[in-house]
Design an enzyme around this catalytic site. Sequence first.
Site, PDB file in Angstrom:
ATOM      1  N   GLY A  72       6.474  -0.951  -2.386  1.00 25.01           N
ATOM      2  CA  GLY A  72       5.594   0.207  -2.452  1.00 25.01           C
ATOM      3  C   GLY A  72       6.353   1.517  -2.295  1.00 25.01           C
ATOM      4  N   THR A  73       7.335   1.530  -1.421  1.00 24.70           N
ATOM      5  CA  THR A  73       8.090   2.759  -1.175  1.00 24.70           C
ATOM      6  C   THR A  73       8.785   3.221  -2.459  1.00 24.70           C
ATOM      7  OG1 THR A  73       8.432   2.132   1.125  1.00 24.70           O
ATOM      8  CG2 THR A  73       9.956   3.758   0.221  1.00 24.70           C
ATOM      9  N   ASN A 152      -3.837   3.333   5.210  1.00 21.86           N
ATOM     10  CA  ASN A 152      -3.303   2.150   5.878  1.00 21.86           C
ATOM     11  C   ASN A 152      -3.609   2.121   7.374  1.00 21.86           C
ATOM     12  OD1 ASN A 152      -1.374   4.363   5.298  1.00 21.86           O
ATOM     13  ND2 ASN A 152      -0.119   3.321   6.820  1.00 21.86           N
ATOM     14  N   GLN A 180      -2.524  -0.719  -0.005  1.00 27.47           N
ATOM     15  CA  GLN A 180      -3.425  -1.417   0.923  1.00 27.47           C
ATOM     16  C   GLN A 180      -4.654  -1.996   0.245  1.00 27.47           C
ATOM     17  OE1 GLN A 180      -2.992  -2.232   4.073  1.00 27.47           O
ATOM     18  NE2 GLN A 180      -1.055  -1.162   4.379  1.00 27.47           N
ATOM     19  N   SER A 200       2.453  -3.137  -3.589  1.00 33.77           N
ATOM     20  CA  SER A 200       3.493  -3.842  -2.841  1.00 33.77           C
ATOM     21  C   SER A 200       3.061  -5.299  -2.665  1.00 33.77           C
ATOM     22  CB  SER A 200       3.657  -3.179  -1.470  1.00 33.77           C
ATOM     23  OG  SER A 200       4.547  -3.930  -0.692  1.00 33.77           O
ATOM     24  N   ALA A 201       3.970  -6.238  -2.988  1.00 35.66           N
ATOM     25  CA  ALA A 201       3.597  -7.658  -2.962  1.00 35.66           C
ATOM     26  C   ALA A 201       3.354  -8.190  -1.549  1.00 35.66           C
ATOM     27  CB  ALA A 201       4.687  -8.492  -3.635  1.00 35.66           C
ATOM     28  N   HIS A 202       4.088  -7.652  -0.562  1.00 34.26           N
ATOM     29  CA  HIS A 202       3.980  -8.270   0.771  1.00 34.26           C
ATOM     30  C   HIS A 202       2.700  -7.907   1.508  1.00 34.26           C
ATOM     31  CE1 HIS A 202       5.258  -5.034   3.722  1.00 34.26           C
ATOM     32  NE2 HIS A 202       5.702  -4.493   2.621  1.00 34.26           N
ATOM     33  N   THR A 238      19.281  -5.914 -12.190  1.00 30.32           N
ATOM     34  CA  THR A 238      18.851  -7.288 -12.484  1.00 30.32           C
ATOM     35  C   THR A 238      17.571  -7.603 -11.723  1.00 30.32           C
ATOM     36  OG1 THR A 238      21.148  -7.911 -12.790  1.00 30.32           O
ATOM     37  CG2 THR A 238      19.586  -9.711 -12.402  1.00 30.32           C
ATOM     38  N   CYS A 326       4.242   0.162  17.208  1.00 33.62           N
ATOM     39  CA  CYS A 326       4.788  -0.388  18.449  1.00 33.62           C
ATOM     40  C   CYS A 326       6.313  -0.402  18.462  1.00 33.62           C
ATOM     41  CB  CYS A 326       4.338  -1.831  18.602  1.00 33.62           C
ATOM     42  SG  CYS A 326       2.681  -1.978  19.201  1.00 33.62           S
TER      43      CYS A 326
HETATM   44  N1  PLP Z   1       2.132   2.817   1.094  1.00 33.73           N
HETATM   45  C1  PLP Z   1       1.275   2.328   2.003  1.00 33.73           C
HETATM   46  C2  PLP Z   1      -0.126   2.834   2.064  1.00 33.73           C
HETATM   47  C3  PLP Z   1       1.698   1.335   2.893  1.00 33.73           C
HETATM   48  O1  PLP Z   1       0.849   0.864   3.808  1.00 33.73           O
HETATM   49  C4  PLP Z   1       3.045   0.872   2.818  1.00 33.73           C
HETATM   50  C5  PLP Z   1       3.539  -0.117   3.775  1.00 33.73           C
HETATM   51  O2  PLP Z   1       3.107  -0.201   4.894  1.00 33.73           O
HETATM   52  C6  PLP Z   1       3.877   1.419   1.823  1.00 33.73           C
HETATM   53  C7  PLP Z   1       3.386   2.379   0.989  1.00 33.73           C
HETATM   54  C8  PLP Z   1       5.299   0.943   1.675  1.00 33.73           C
HETATM   55  O3  PLP Z   1       5.341  -0.288   1.005  1.00 33.73           O
HETATM   56  P1  PLP Z   1       6.655  -1.215   1.120  1.00 33.73           P
HETATM   57  O4  PLP Z   1       6.666  -1.773   2.504  1.00 33.73           O
HETATM   58  O5  PLP Z   1       6.454  -2.274   0.075  1.00 33.73           O
HETATM   59  O6  PLP Z   1       7.818  -0.358   0.808  1.00 33.73           O
END
Ligand code: PLP
Length: 388
Positions: A72-73, A152, A180, A200-202, A238, A326
Amino acid sequence: MKRAIYLDYAATTPARPEVVEAMLPYFTEVFGNPSSIYSCGQEARGAVEEARGKVAALIGAGHDELVFTSGGTEADNFAFKGVAHARESKGNHIITTPIEHHAVLETCKFLEKRGFQVTYLPVDQYGMVDPDDVRKAITSKTILISVMHANNEVGTIEPLAEISKIAREAGVYFHTDAVQTTGHIPANVNELGVDLLSISAHKLYGPKGVGALYIRKGTRLVSFMHGGEQESRRRAGTENVPSIAGFGRAAELAGQDMSEEAQRLTLLRDRLINGLSERIESIHLNGHPTKRLPNNVSVTFDFVEGESICLNLDLEGICSSTGSACSSSSLEPSHVLLAMGVPREQAHGSLRFTLGKWTTDEDIDSVLEVVPRVIGKLRAMSPLFKGR
Ligand code: PLP
Protein backbone atom coordinates in the site's frame (compact mmCIF):
# COMPACT_ATOMS: atom_id res chain seq x y z
CA MET A 1 -1.06 -22.43 26.21
CA LYS A 2 -4.22 -20.40 25.68
CA ARG A 3 -4.59 -18.99 22.17
CA ALA A 4 -4.06 -15.21 21.99
CA ILE A 5 -7.10 -13.24 20.94
CA TYR A 6 -5.91 -11.30 17.94
CA LEU A 7 -7.91 -8.11 17.46
CA ASP A 8 -5.57 -6.07 15.27
CA TYR A 9 -6.64 -7.18 11.80
CA ALA A 10 -6.32 -3.58 10.53
CA ALA A 11 -2.58 -3.77 11.23
CA THR A 12 -2.20 -7.01 9.35
CA THR A 13 -4.03 -10.27 8.71
CA PRO A 14 -2.66 -13.81 8.75
CA ALA A 15 -2.41 -15.33 5.28
CA ARG A 16 -5.20 -17.84 4.65
CA PRO A 17 -4.01 -21.44 4.27
CA GLU A 18 -5.34 -21.45 0.68
CA VAL A 19 -3.16 -18.39 0.00
CA VAL A 20 -0.02 -20.07 1.30
CA GLU A 21 -0.84 -23.13 -0.79
CA ALA A 22 -1.24 -20.98 -3.91
CA MET A 23 2.17 -19.37 -3.29
CA LEU A 24 4.28 -22.48 -2.64
CA PRO A 25 4.86 -23.78 -6.20
CA TYR A 26 6.37 -20.45 -7.24
CA PHE A 27 9.26 -20.68 -4.78
CA THR A 28 10.55 -23.99 -6.08
CA GLU A 29 8.89 -25.78 -8.99
CA VAL A 30 7.85 -22.76 -11.06
CA PHE A 31 10.66 -20.43 -10.09
CA GLY A 32 11.36 -18.98 -13.54
CA ASN A 33 11.62 -15.28 -14.23
CA PRO A 34 8.32 -14.14 -15.77
CA SER A 35 10.30 -12.18 -18.38
CA SER A 36 12.08 -15.35 -19.62
CA ILE A 37 10.75 -16.85 -22.82
CA TYR A 38 11.19 -20.54 -21.93
CA SER A 39 8.28 -22.45 -20.46
CA CYS A 40 9.19 -22.23 -16.74
CA GLY A 41 9.33 -18.44 -17.11
CA GLN A 42 6.15 -18.32 -19.10
CA GLU A 43 4.38 -20.43 -16.49
CA ALA A 44 5.37 -17.85 -13.88
CA ARG A 45 4.14 -15.11 -16.24
CA GLY A 46 0.84 -16.97 -16.45
CA ALA A 47 0.55 -16.96 -12.65
CA VAL A 48 1.19 -13.21 -12.49
CA GLU A 49 -1.43 -12.49 -15.15
CA GLU A 50 -3.97 -14.83 -13.57
CA ALA A 51 -3.50 -13.05 -10.25
CA ARG A 52 -3.83 -9.67 -11.96
CA GLY A 53 -7.18 -10.78 -13.35
CA LYS A 54 -8.39 -11.87 -9.90
CA VAL A 55 -7.37 -8.63 -8.16
CA ALA A 56 -8.80 -6.55 -11.02
CA ALA A 57 -12.10 -8.47 -10.78
CA LEU A 58 -12.38 -7.69 -7.07
CA ILE A 59 -12.41 -3.93 -7.78
CA GLY A 60 -14.15 -4.01 -11.17
CA ALA A 61 -11.02 -2.91 -13.05
CA GLY A 62 -9.70 -3.87 -16.46
CA HIS A 63 -6.81 -6.36 -16.59
CA ASP A 64 -4.34 -3.76 -17.89
CA GLU A 65 -5.35 -1.13 -15.32
CA LEU A 66 -3.50 -2.76 -12.42
CA VAL A 67 0.18 -2.43 -11.52
CA PHE A 68 1.64 -4.67 -8.81
CA THR A 69 3.68 -2.87 -6.15
CA SER A 70 5.45 -3.78 -2.92
CA GLY A 71 2.34 -2.82 -0.93
CA GLY A 72 0.00 0.00 0.00
CA THR A 73 2.79 2.43 0.83
CA GLU A 74 4.36 2.10 -2.60
CA ALA A 75 0.96 2.36 -4.31
CA ASP A 76 0.26 5.64 -2.46
CA ASN A 77 3.74 6.99 -3.29
CA PHE A 78 3.34 5.99 -6.92
CA ALA A 79 -0.07 7.70 -7.22
CA PHE A 80 1.07 10.99 -5.68
CA LYS A 81 4.56 11.28 -7.16
CA GLY A 82 3.40 9.84 -10.47
CA VAL A 83 0.62 12.41 -10.91
CA ALA A 84 2.68 15.27 -9.48
CA HIS A 85 5.42 14.73 -12.05
CA ALA A 86 3.09 13.98 -14.95
CA ARG A 87 0.97 17.09 -14.41
CA GLU A 88 3.58 19.58 -13.16
CA SER A 89 3.06 21.80 -16.20
CA LYS A 90 -0.67 22.04 -15.44
CA GLY A 91 -0.39 22.89 -11.76
CA ASN A 92 1.16 22.18 -8.39
CA HIS A 93 -1.85 21.89 -6.09
CA ILE A 94 -2.97 18.70 -4.34
CA ILE A 95 -5.99 18.21 -2.08
CA THR A 96 -6.10 15.55 0.61
CA THR A 97 -7.16 15.07 4.24
CA PRO A 98 -5.28 15.24 7.55
CA ILE A 99 -6.52 11.74 8.52
CA GLU A 100 -4.70 9.84 5.77
CA HIS A 101 -2.17 7.12 6.51
CA HIS A 102 1.45 8.26 6.85
CA ALA A 103 2.13 6.73 3.43
CA VAL A 104 0.11 9.64 2.03
CA LEU A 105 0.96 12.34 4.56
CA GLU A 106 4.72 11.83 4.38
CA THR A 107 4.57 11.75 0.58
CA CYS A 108 2.72 15.07 0.71
CA LYS A 109 5.44 16.52 2.97
CA PHE A 110 8.07 15.35 0.48
CA LEU A 111 6.21 17.03 -2.39
CA GLU A 112 5.64 20.22 -0.37
CA LYS A 113 9.41 20.54 0.07
CA ARG A 114 9.67 20.38 -3.72
CA GLY A 115 7.27 23.22 -4.46
CA PHE A 116 3.88 21.49 -4.45
CA GLN A 117 1.07 22.97 -2.37
CA VAL A 118 -1.18 20.69 -0.39
CA THR A 119 -4.59 21.57 1.04
CA TYR A 120 -5.65 19.39 3.97
CA LEU A 121 -9.44 19.37 4.11
CA PRO A 122 -11.19 19.63 7.47
CA VAL A 123 -13.03 16.58 8.80
CA ASP A 124 -15.97 16.55 11.21
CA GLN A 125 -16.14 14.95 14.66
CA TYR A 126 -16.54 11.52 13.02
CA GLY A 127 -13.60 11.97 10.67
CA MET A 128 -15.92 12.55 7.70
CA VAL A 129 -15.00 14.81 4.78
CA ASP A 130 -17.68 17.19 3.45
CA PRO A 131 -17.74 16.98 -0.38
CA ASP A 132 -18.57 20.71 -0.47
CA ASP A 133 -15.20 21.43 1.12
CA VAL A 134 -13.55 19.53 -1.72
CA ARG A 135 -15.40 21.68 -4.26
CA LYS A 136 -14.33 24.87 -2.49
CA ALA A 137 -10.67 23.81 -2.28
CA ILE A 138 -10.24 23.19 -6.03
CA THR A 139 -8.25 25.86 -7.90
CA SER A 140 -7.07 26.15 -11.51
CA LYS A 141 -3.79 24.60 -10.32
CA THR A 142 -5.29 21.46 -8.71
CA ILE A 143 -3.92 18.27 -10.25
CA LEU A 144 -4.90 15.60 -7.70
CA ILE A 145 -7.53 14.96 -5.04
CA SER A 146 -6.96 12.04 -2.66
CA VAL A 147 -9.37 10.93 0.05
CA MET A 148 -9.03 7.54 1.73
CA HIS A 149 -11.91 5.10 1.31
CA ALA A 150 -12.09 4.27 5.01
CA ASN A 151 -9.89 5.40 7.84
CA ASN A 152 -7.58 2.79 9.33
CA GLU A 153 -7.87 4.08 12.92
CA VAL A 154 -11.51 5.02 13.41
CA GLY A 155 -13.10 3.11 10.53
CA THR A 156 -15.15 5.97 9.05
CA ILE A 157 -16.15 5.37 5.42
CA GLU A 158 -15.83 8.50 3.27
CA PRO A 159 -18.39 9.70 0.67
CA LEU A 160 -16.18 8.90 -2.33
CA ALA A 161 -18.89 8.67 -4.98
CA GLU A 162 -19.93 12.27 -4.25
CA ILE A 163 -16.35 13.53 -4.18
CA SER A 164 -15.45 11.77 -7.42
CA LYS A 165 -18.26 13.58 -9.26
CA ILE A 166 -16.78 16.89 -8.14
CA ALA A 167 -13.28 15.83 -9.20
CA ARG A 168 -14.52 14.66 -12.59
CA GLU A 169 -16.41 17.91 -13.26
CA ALA A 170 -13.25 19.85 -12.44
CA GLY A 171 -11.06 17.56 -14.60
CA VAL A 172 -8.89 16.62 -11.63
CA TYR A 173 -7.54 13.10 -11.03
CA PHE A 174 -9.04 11.36 -7.99
CA HIS A 175 -7.07 8.84 -5.92
CA THR A 176 -8.21 6.79 -2.96
CA ASP A 177 -6.27 4.73 -0.46
CA ALA A 178 -8.51 1.66 -0.26
CA VAL A 179 -6.06 -0.41 1.78
CA GLN A 180 -8.57 -0.93 4.60
CA THR A 181 -11.61 -1.57 2.42
CA THR A 182 -10.62 -3.74 -0.54
CA GLY A 183 -11.90 -7.25 0.07
CA HIS A 184 -13.93 -6.15 3.11
CA ILE A 185 -16.62 -3.87 1.68
CA PRO A 186 -17.40 -3.19 -1.99
CA ALA A 187 -14.63 -1.07 -3.53
CA ASN A 188 -15.62 -0.97 -7.19
CA VAL A 189 -13.57 1.62 -9.09
CA ASN A 190 -16.49 2.56 -11.35
CA GLU A 191 -19.03 2.91 -8.55
CA LEU A 192 -16.55 4.97 -6.55
CA GLY A 193 -15.54 6.93 -9.67
CA VAL A 194 -11.82 6.92 -8.88
CA ASP A 195 -8.90 7.19 -11.31
CA LEU A 196 -6.36 5.67 -8.93
CA LEU A 197 -6.80 3.23 -6.03
CA SER A 198 -4.24 1.71 -3.65
CA ILE A 199 -4.49 -1.86 -2.32
CA SER A 200 -2.37 -3.92 0.07
CA ALA A 201 -2.50 -7.74 0.10
CA HIS A 202 -1.66 -8.24 3.77
CA LYS A 203 -4.86 -6.51 4.86
CA LEU A 204 -7.01 -9.08 3.05
CA TYR A 205 -5.42 -12.35 4.19
CA GLY A 206 -2.70 -12.23 1.55
CA PRO A 207 1.08 -12.03 2.05
CA LYS A 208 2.98 -8.95 3.22
CA GLY A 209 5.11 -6.89 0.85
CA VAL A 210 2.78 -6.91 -2.14
CA GLY A 211 0.00 -4.61 -3.26
CA ALA A 212 -1.30 -2.85 -6.32
CA LEU A 213 -2.18 0.50 -7.78
CA TYR A 214 -5.25 0.68 -9.98
CA ILE A 215 -4.67 3.20 -12.78
CA ARG A 216 -7.74 4.04 -14.87
CA LYS A 217 -7.05 3.77 -18.59
CA GLY A 218 -5.85 7.13 -19.92
CA THR A 219 -4.59 8.42 -16.55
CA ARG A 220 -1.15 9.98 -17.03
CA LEU A 221 1.40 8.90 -14.46
CA VAL A 222 5.21 9.08 -14.42
CA SER A 223 6.86 5.89 -13.15
CA PHE A 224 9.20 6.20 -10.23
CA MET A 225 10.86 2.80 -10.41
CA HIS A 226 13.20 2.64 -13.39
CA GLY A 227 14.86 -0.44 -14.81
CA GLY A 228 13.36 -3.32 -16.77
CA GLU A 229 10.15 -3.27 -18.74
CA GLN A 230 7.96 -5.09 -16.23
CA GLU A 231 4.36 -4.05 -15.54
CA SER A 232 4.03 -2.50 -19.01
CA ARG A 233 6.99 -0.22 -18.20
CA ARG A 234 5.12 1.32 -15.29
CA ARG A 235 7.02 -0.39 -12.45
CA ALA A 236 10.43 -1.89 -13.05
CA GLY A 237 11.73 -4.90 -11.12
CA THR A 238 11.34 -8.67 -11.35
CA GLU A 239 7.85 -9.52 -10.17
CA ASN A 240 7.40 -11.08 -6.71
CA VAL A 241 5.70 -14.10 -8.26
CA PRO A 242 4.83 -16.16 -5.13
CA SER A 243 3.38 -13.12 -3.36
CA ILE A 244 1.48 -11.97 -6.43
CA ALA A 245 0.00 -15.48 -6.80
CA GLY A 246 -1.00 -15.39 -3.11
CA PHE A 247 -2.48 -11.91 -3.52
CA GLY A 248 -4.58 -13.15 -6.43
CA ARG A 249 -5.91 -16.09 -4.44
CA ALA A 250 -6.65 -13.84 -1.43
CA ALA A 251 -8.56 -11.43 -3.68
CA GLU A 252 -10.54 -14.27 -5.21
CA LEU A 253 -11.52 -15.65 -1.77
CA ALA A 254 -12.32 -12.17 -0.44
CA GLY A 255 -14.72 -11.61 -3.32
CA GLN A 256 -16.53 -14.86 -2.48
CA ASP A 257 -16.82 -14.25 1.28
CA MET A 258 -17.16 -10.49 1.50
CA SER A 259 -20.84 -9.86 2.10
CA GLU A 260 -21.37 -12.77 4.50
CA GLU A 261 -18.23 -11.93 6.46
CA ALA A 262 -19.14 -8.23 6.64
CA GLN A 263 -22.52 -9.14 8.12
CA ARG A 264 -20.97 -11.51 10.66
CA LEU A 265 -18.36 -8.95 11.72
CA THR A 266 -20.90 -6.12 11.98
CA LEU A 267 -22.84 -8.16 14.56
CA LEU A 268 -19.68 -8.93 16.56
CA ARG A 269 -18.52 -5.29 16.27
CA ASP A 270 -21.81 -3.92 17.58
CA ARG A 271 -21.91 -6.45 20.40
CA LEU A 272 -18.43 -5.33 21.44
CA ILE A 273 -19.24 -1.60 21.20
CA ASN A 274 -22.50 -1.97 23.15
CA GLY A 275 -20.99 -4.36 25.69
CA LEU A 276 -18.09 -2.02 26.47
CA SER A 277 -20.39 1.02 26.71
CA GLU A 278 -22.69 -0.83 29.13
CA ARG A 279 -19.87 -2.04 31.36
CA ILE A 280 -17.54 0.97 31.45
CA GLU A 281 -18.32 4.61 32.28
CA SER A 282 -16.67 7.61 30.54
CA ILE A 283 -16.05 5.80 27.26
CA HIS A 284 -16.49 7.30 23.77
CA LEU A 285 -16.81 5.64 20.38
CA ASN A 286 -14.45 7.17 17.82
CA GLY A 287 -15.54 7.42 14.21
CA HIS A 288 -18.94 7.38 12.58
CA PRO A 289 -21.60 5.36 14.45
CA THR A 290 -22.98 3.68 11.30
CA LYS A 291 -20.81 4.61 8.29
CA ARG A 292 -17.90 2.60 9.63
CA LEU A 293 -15.96 -0.51 8.67
CA PRO A 294 -17.70 -3.74 9.77
CA ASN A 295 -14.67 -4.77 11.84
CA ASN A 296 -13.65 -1.51 13.55
CA VAL A 297 -14.16 -0.72 17.24
CA SER A 298 -12.21 2.41 18.15
CA VAL A 299 -12.92 3.75 21.61
CA THR A 300 -11.51 6.27 24.04
CA PHE A 301 -11.43 5.62 27.78
CA ASP A 302 -11.16 8.79 29.86
CA PHE A 303 -8.43 9.00 32.56
CA VAL A 304 -6.20 6.20 31.22
CA GLU A 305 -3.45 5.90 28.60
CA GLY A 306 -4.05 3.79 25.50
CA GLU A 307 -0.51 2.38 25.73
CA SER A 308 -1.11 1.11 29.29
CA ILE A 309 -4.37 -0.52 28.27
CA CYS A 310 -2.75 -2.11 25.22
CA LEU A 311 0.16 -3.54 27.24
CA ASN A 312 -2.11 -4.79 30.02
CA LEU A 313 -4.38 -6.47 27.50
CA ASP A 314 -1.33 -8.09 25.94
CA LEU A 315 -0.54 -9.63 29.33
CA GLU A 316 -4.07 -11.06 29.26
CA GLY A 317 -3.52 -12.47 25.76
CA ILE A 318 -5.45 -9.85 23.82
CA CYS A 319 -3.79 -8.03 20.88
CA SER A 320 -5.17 -4.53 20.33
CA SER A 321 -3.67 -1.26 19.15
CA THR A 322 -3.54 2.41 20.04
CA GLY A 323 -3.69 5.33 17.66
CA SER A 324 -0.03 5.98 18.30
CA ALA A 325 0.86 2.28 17.87
CA CYS A 326 1.96 0.19 20.83
CA SER A 327 5.27 -0.56 19.22
CA SER A 328 6.15 3.01 18.34
CA SER A 329 8.34 5.11 20.59
CA SER A 330 6.21 8.17 19.85
CA LEU A 331 3.82 9.13 22.59
CA GLU A 332 2.07 11.69 20.40
CA PRO A 333 -1.66 11.08 20.28
CA SER A 334 -3.19 9.98 17.01
CA HIS A 335 -3.17 12.63 14.25
CA VAL A 336 -6.55 11.25 13.16
CA LEU A 337 -8.24 11.88 16.52
CA LEU A 338 -6.67 15.32 16.82
CA ALA A 339 -7.93 16.25 13.34
CA MET A 340 -11.42 15.12 14.45
CA GLY A 341 -11.24 17.61 17.31
CA VAL A 342 -10.78 15.06 20.11
CA PRO A 343 -8.99 16.83 23.01
CA ARG A 344 -5.34 15.74 23.48
CA GLU A 345 -5.86 14.17 26.95
CA GLN A 346 -8.79 12.19 25.62
CA ALA A 347 -6.94 11.13 22.46
CA HIS A 348 -4.25 9.57 24.68
CA GLY A 349 -6.82 7.08 25.98
CA SER A 350 -7.76 5.63 22.61
CA LEU A 351 -7.72 1.95 21.76
CA ARG A 352 -8.57 0.12 18.55
CA PHE A 353 -9.91 -3.41 18.23
CA THR A 354 -10.21 -4.67 14.68
CA LEU A 355 -11.97 -7.97 14.16
CA GLY A 356 -11.46 -10.52 11.41
CA LYS A 357 -11.94 -13.97 9.99
CA TRP A 358 -10.90 -15.83 13.12
CA THR A 359 -12.77 -13.66 15.64
CA THR A 360 -15.47 -15.60 17.44
CA ASP A 361 -18.36 -14.86 19.79
CA GLU A 362 -16.27 -16.37 22.61
CA ASP A 363 -13.46 -13.89 21.85
CA ILE A 364 -15.89 -11.01 22.27
CA ASP A 365 -17.12 -12.54 25.57
CA SER A 366 -13.53 -12.69 26.84
CA VAL A 367 -12.79 -9.11 25.79
CA LEU A 368 -15.96 -7.94 27.53
CA GLU A 369 -14.80 -9.67 30.69
CA VAL A 370 -11.14 -8.56 30.59
CA VAL A 371 -11.33 -4.94 29.37
CA PRO A 372 -13.61 -3.59 32.16
CA ARG A 373 -11.32 -5.27 34.72
CA VAL A 374 -8.16 -3.74 33.14
CA ILE A 375 -9.74 -0.29 32.86
CA GLY A 376 -10.91 -0.54 36.49
CA LYS A 377 -7.39 -1.44 37.62
CA LEU A 378 -5.74 1.37 35.66
CA ARG A 379 -8.28 3.95 36.75
CA ALA A 380 -7.76 2.96 40.38
CA MET A 381 -4.12 4.02 39.91
CA SER A 382 -4.95 7.18 37.96
CA PRO A 383 -4.71 10.48 39.84
CA LEU A 384 -6.86 12.01 37.09
CA PHE A 385 -9.65 9.53 37.78
CA LYS A 386 -9.44 9.86 41.57
CA GLY A 387 -9.37 13.66 41.43
CA ARG A 388 -12.26 14.10 39.00
N1 PLP B 1 -2.80 2.95 3.85
C1 PLP B 1 -3.55 2.54 4.89
C2 PLP B 1 -4.90 3.14 5.11
C3 PLP B 1 -3.07 1.56 5.76
O1 PLP B 1 -3.82 1.18 6.79
C4 PLP B 1 -1.78 1.01 5.53
C5 PLP B 1 -1.22 0.02 6.45
O2 PLP B 1 -1.50 0.01 7.62
C6 PLP B 1 -1.06 1.47 4.41
C7 PLP B 1 -1.60 2.43 3.60
C8 PLP B 1 0.30 0.90 4.09
O3 PLP B 1 0.18 -0.36 3.48
P1 PLP B 1 1.45 -1.36 3.46
O4 PLP B 1 1.61 -1.87 4.85
O5 PLP B 1 1.05 -2.44 2.50
O6 PLP B 1 2.60 -0.59 2.96
